[in-house]
Motif scaffolding. Sequence first.
Motif, PDB file in Angstrom:
ATOM      1  N   LEU A 244       3.700  15.468  -9.479  1.00 30.19           N
ATOM      2  CA  LEU A 244       3.568  14.364  -8.533  1.00 30.19           C
ATOM      3  C   LEU A 244       4.727  13.383  -8.688  1.00 30.19           C
ATOM      4  O   LEU A 244       5.302  12.912  -7.699  1.00 30.19           O
TER       5      LEU A 244
ATOM      6  N   ARG B 254       0.887  -1.159   0.000  1.00 33.06           N
ATOM      7  CA  ARG B 254       0.000   0.000   0.000  1.00 33.06           C
ATOM      8  C   ARG B 254       0.925   1.209   0.000  1.00 33.06           C
ATOM      9  O   ARG B 254       1.619   1.468   0.990  1.00 33.06           O
TER      10      ARG B 254
ATOM     11  N   SER C  99     -10.836  13.318  -4.739  1.00 36.02           N
ATOM     12  CA  SER C  99     -10.887  12.482  -5.946  1.00 36.02           C
ATOM     13  C   SER C  99     -11.701  11.216  -5.699  1.00 36.02           C
ATOM     14  O   SER C  99     -12.329  10.693  -6.619  1.00 36.02           O
TER      15      SER C  99
ATOM     16  N   ASP D 226       1.863   5.332  -1.603  1.00 29.43           N
ATOM     17  CA  ASP D 226       1.603   6.521  -2.414  1.00 29.43           C
ATOM     18  C   ASP D 226       2.921   7.064  -2.982  1.00 29.43           C
ATOM     19  O   ASP D 226       2.927   8.096  -3.632  1.00 29.43           O
ATOM     20  N   LEU D 227       4.000   6.366  -2.689  1.00 29.94           N
ATOM     21  CA  LEU D 227       5.355   6.742  -3.133  1.00 29.94           C
ATOM     22  C   LEU D 227       5.832   8.060  -2.521  1.00 29.94           C
ATOM     23  O   LEU D 227       6.903   8.537  -2.865  1.00 29.94           O
ATOM     24  N   LEU D 228       5.028   8.652  -1.669  1.00 34.83           N
ATOM     25  CA  LEU D 228       5.391   9.952  -1.102  1.00 34.83           C
ATOM     26  C   LEU D 228       5.602   9.871   0.406  1.00 34.83           C
ATOM     27  O   LEU D 228       6.547  10.435   0.942  1.00 34.83           O
ATOM     28  N   THR D 229       4.695   9.169   1.064  1.00 33.90           N
ATOM     29  CA  THR D 229       4.783   9.157   2.523  1.00 33.90           C
ATOM     30  C   THR D 229       5.036   7.759   3.079  1.00 33.90           C
ATOM     31  O   THR D 229       6.060   7.495   3.685  1.00 33.90           O
TER      32      THR D 229
ATOM     33  N   LYS E  72      -6.480   5.931 -10.391  1.00 36.44           N
ATOM     34  CA  LYS E  72      -6.063   5.417  -9.079  1.00 36.44           C
ATOM     35  C   LYS E  72      -4.659   5.901  -8.730  1.00 36.44           C
ATOM     36  O   LYS E  72      -4.376   6.240  -7.584  1.00 36.44           O
ATOM     37  N   ALA E  73      -3.776   5.919  -9.734  1.00 34.44           N
ATOM     38  CA  ALA E  73      -2.384   6.292  -9.450  1.00 34.44           C
ATOM     39  C   ALA E  73      -2.238   7.797  -9.254  1.00 34.44           C
ATOM     40  O   ALA E  73      -1.701   8.231  -8.239  1.00 34.44           O
ATOM     41  N   PHE E  74      -2.741   8.561 -10.216  1.00 35.72           N
ATOM     42  CA  PHE E  74      -2.379   9.986 -10.215  1.00 35.72           C
ATOM     43  C   PHE E  74      -3.431  10.907  -9.620  1.00 35.72           C
ATOM     44  O   PHE E  74      -3.130  12.049  -9.312  1.00 35.72           O
ATOM     45  N   LEU E  75      -4.661  10.456  -9.462  1.00 30.05           N
ATOM     46  CA  LEU E  75      -5.653  11.308  -8.803  1.00 30.05           C
ATOM     47  C   LEU E  75      -5.835  10.879  -7.350  1.00 30.05           C
ATOM     48  O   LEU E  75      -5.910  11.714  -6.463  1.00 30.05           O
ATOM     49  N   GLN E  76      -5.891   9.566  -7.132  1.00 32.49           N
ATOM     50  CA  GLN E  76      -6.071   9.109  -5.749  1.00 32.49           C
ATOM     51  C   GLN E  76      -4.727   8.770  -5.100  1.00 32.49           C
ATOM     52  O   GLN E  76      -4.692   8.444  -3.907  1.00 32.49           O
ATOM     53  N   ILE E  77      -3.673   8.849  -5.866  1.00 26.17           N
ATOM     54  CA  ILE E  77      -2.306   8.594  -5.386  1.00 26.17           C
ATOM     55  C   ILE E  77      -2.223   7.245  -4.664  1.00 26.17           C
ATOM     56  O   ILE E  77      -1.715   7.140  -3.542  1.00 26.17           O
ATOM     57  N   ARG E  78      -2.719   6.215  -5.329  1.00 27.30           N
ATOM     58  CA  ARG E  78      -2.636   4.848  -4.797  1.00 27.30           C
ATOM     59  C   ARG E  78      -1.799   4.035  -5.787  1.00 27.30           C
ATOM     60  O   ARG E  78      -2.321   3.285  -6.607  1.00 27.30           O
ATOM     61  N   PHE E  79      -0.492   4.191  -5.672  1.00 31.20           N
ATOM     62  CA  PHE E  79       0.371   3.587  -6.689  1.00 31.20           C
ATOM     63  C   PHE E  79       0.437   2.064  -6.562  1.00 31.20           C
ATOM     64  O   PHE E  79       0.568   1.364  -7.562  1.00 31.20           O
TER      65      PHE E  79
END
Lengths: 307, 474
Positions: free
Chosen positions: B104, A52, B431, A54-57, A263-270
């Motif tokens: 992003l 799980r 979103s 987001d590649l960010l946090t 899912k990837a770029f709007l919900q940031i669920r990579f």
Amino acid sequence: MAMRLARQWRVGSSQKRQDLITAYLCLLPWMVGFLSFVFGPMLFSLGLSFFRSDLLTSTFFVGFENYRDLFNEDLFWKSLRVTFIYAFSTVPLGSCLALMIALILNQKLLGLGIWRTIYYLPTVISGVAVSLLWLQIFNPRAGLLNNFLAIFGVEGPSWLYSSTWALPSLIIMSVWGVGANMLLYLAGLQGIPTHLYEAATIDGANSIRKFWHVTIPMLTPTIFFNVTIGLIYAFQFFTQAFIMTEGGPNNATLSMVLFLYRKAFLQIRFGYASAAAWVLFAIIITFTLIFQYSSRRWVYYEGEAAR
Amino acid sequence: MSNRLTRRDMLRLSAGIAGTAALAACAPAPAGGDTMAGDSAAASDADGERTQIRFASFDWFANVPGIQWAEYHQDEAFPRYYEEHPEVEILWEPHGDGWSTKVLTNMAAGTAPDVMSTWPPIINTWAEKGQLLDLQPLVDQDVPDADDIFLAAGWDQCWDQITQIRMAMVTNIDVTSVYYSKPAFDELGVAYPEQDWSVDDCAATACALTKKDDDGEITRWGGQLRPSYVLGYFYYVEAWGGMVRDDETLMECMLGEEEALAAFEWIRHNMWDLNCLAQRNQVNASGIPNTWTGVLPADIVAFAERSADQFFDLADQMEEGSWDINHIPTGPVDRVCMGAPDQWCVYKGVADRGNHDDVWNWVKWIGAGEWYQDNVARRSGRLPGLASSADKWPGFLREIDGRLEPVNLEVIVDQLKTGEARGPQLFRFQSVAEELLVPAMEAIYVEGSEPVSILVDISQQVTEAQHATLERMG
């Protein structure tokens, strides 16, 4: 392969070694590019699909949870349905049309080169430009298509603005790109030895029988190639839906790639989007393998007969 | 001597290139940062050169004819700033198409630009993901009167309720107003909309202005609500006294409640039953080249809700004095319209890049400096976030184009100052909410295939999806 190359290296002459080095050096840029920008990211996304992230946090290992959630999501199934309808409509439609045009352009027509160029031309136009052009064609009131239908007294639908007609609109639009397939069929047609047609004529075959018993069998390798590549591309359709309908109305044109993009770029669920990408990959590879396997029964290679 | 390249030469050459590339790849990176800008900033310091600031901005920004936003910055704004700050160099990075996706990806790689143009709800997502520098301590220190000098409509939206940080400074604010064609009103003897007109007045005016041909086909609709984004109708929910979501958690969807349904039904009824308000598809199908700026000149509708970016287009396409601007109609409870800012935010990475103070000085200069904010009006034609510059905005526009003299531009400033123009009520996970709400709204308004009552169920699904997302994030 590696073993064989190593053996070649050991037993080969100095000349052969130099040839091998040259070959590897020539292959190196592609290999580096492939490993860095295709295979590496693919492996990364496969790994990511079990997290799980987001590649960010934060990134947590969740095993198959993403896949389980995906199969439980209605929107995923809807996008799958849209993708299947699109793929299994556009590929047969495009192939038949491309073959038909190729057959016509294979005749001795006046200005043949010009016609071939005209039919191939749309293929070199970018997807975005094509989408914008078709937006105008599908315009319900002022568009070319509905005005054409109006000549016959038919009131055209709202096309892209109707959840019933939006996907058929994109399917119709896909025929725009048949030029590339047409060119391959044309090459295939021109590679059919004329003596086969002559023999068929002597045997009393008419044009239709020649088409079914000479042209089609001899074209099967081209058909196989076109359909396989066409399916792979069709399963990944994105640009048209993204630009023309944004997946709407009411998700009627939500393709799988658009689904995973959201899912990837709007919900940031990579991680979740990676799982969706791998499911799509599995679907594509499954159909490709089935098609490959079935080709043994119906694809005819002239060279094989000689062996 | 032969110029022919032998295979041996080729092998040597290839080996030489590969060796050089390998050495370059193995060479140690400059110290002082793990990012592009970080590297450059650190290197600049060491060399005694100027500190670099990467400034990523929209390049389609200017509405003023003949002004290129990129050129304005590089030819005017940057040189002006360098006079005061010769120690920095600003690198212009146009956002281009797909900018939010690219940014992003940059953030994931740690290479996002130092300063970035953006807008809600994208900025809220970046804040939630901890990618933005909290500007509040810097604002407290250097712009202590910020709450007074900025227009609240924009400034308030720079504060993130969830993370409790100051996400950005305001670039400009976009406001929805009603633009109307005077000849369309005159032709049918309908009075121009008054400042305090109600939604009932609006509906009646729209129906009075709708024209049909002999076959009963509509040839001009009376009005059109703001198109392009169906969620724009949510402002009417507030006008009916309802809420889009709760104010505390931002996760409880309230679009299934009585007030919201009444507002949505008013829109649907006038759009689909009476068809005095044009449906989106009807305008799209009209065949006019630009359905955003062309509806009034082409007489497709008599009045239309639009952004504050119409002036120069309308001046070009309509006779002087033949069009004007008015407030959004008042609902049963309130009068509300969109007032959404464009913003500048700062990537959190600047804290480690060595250019933190220089970046803040630049952001402060463009966000709170009068020269730059005046030029947001003068050069881009948009409404600045600084209240003093916003006051001058109508005058600047009339200086640029004298044909705007009879146009009531002051209405827009008034909308901002009276609180009529407000930010959107965003969900915590916008979103996720939109994934459910957009198809439902499209079914109601774009296709006219569903009643507004479907929102009762959808609303519940939105709330559940919000909670599920929060739970998933742990």
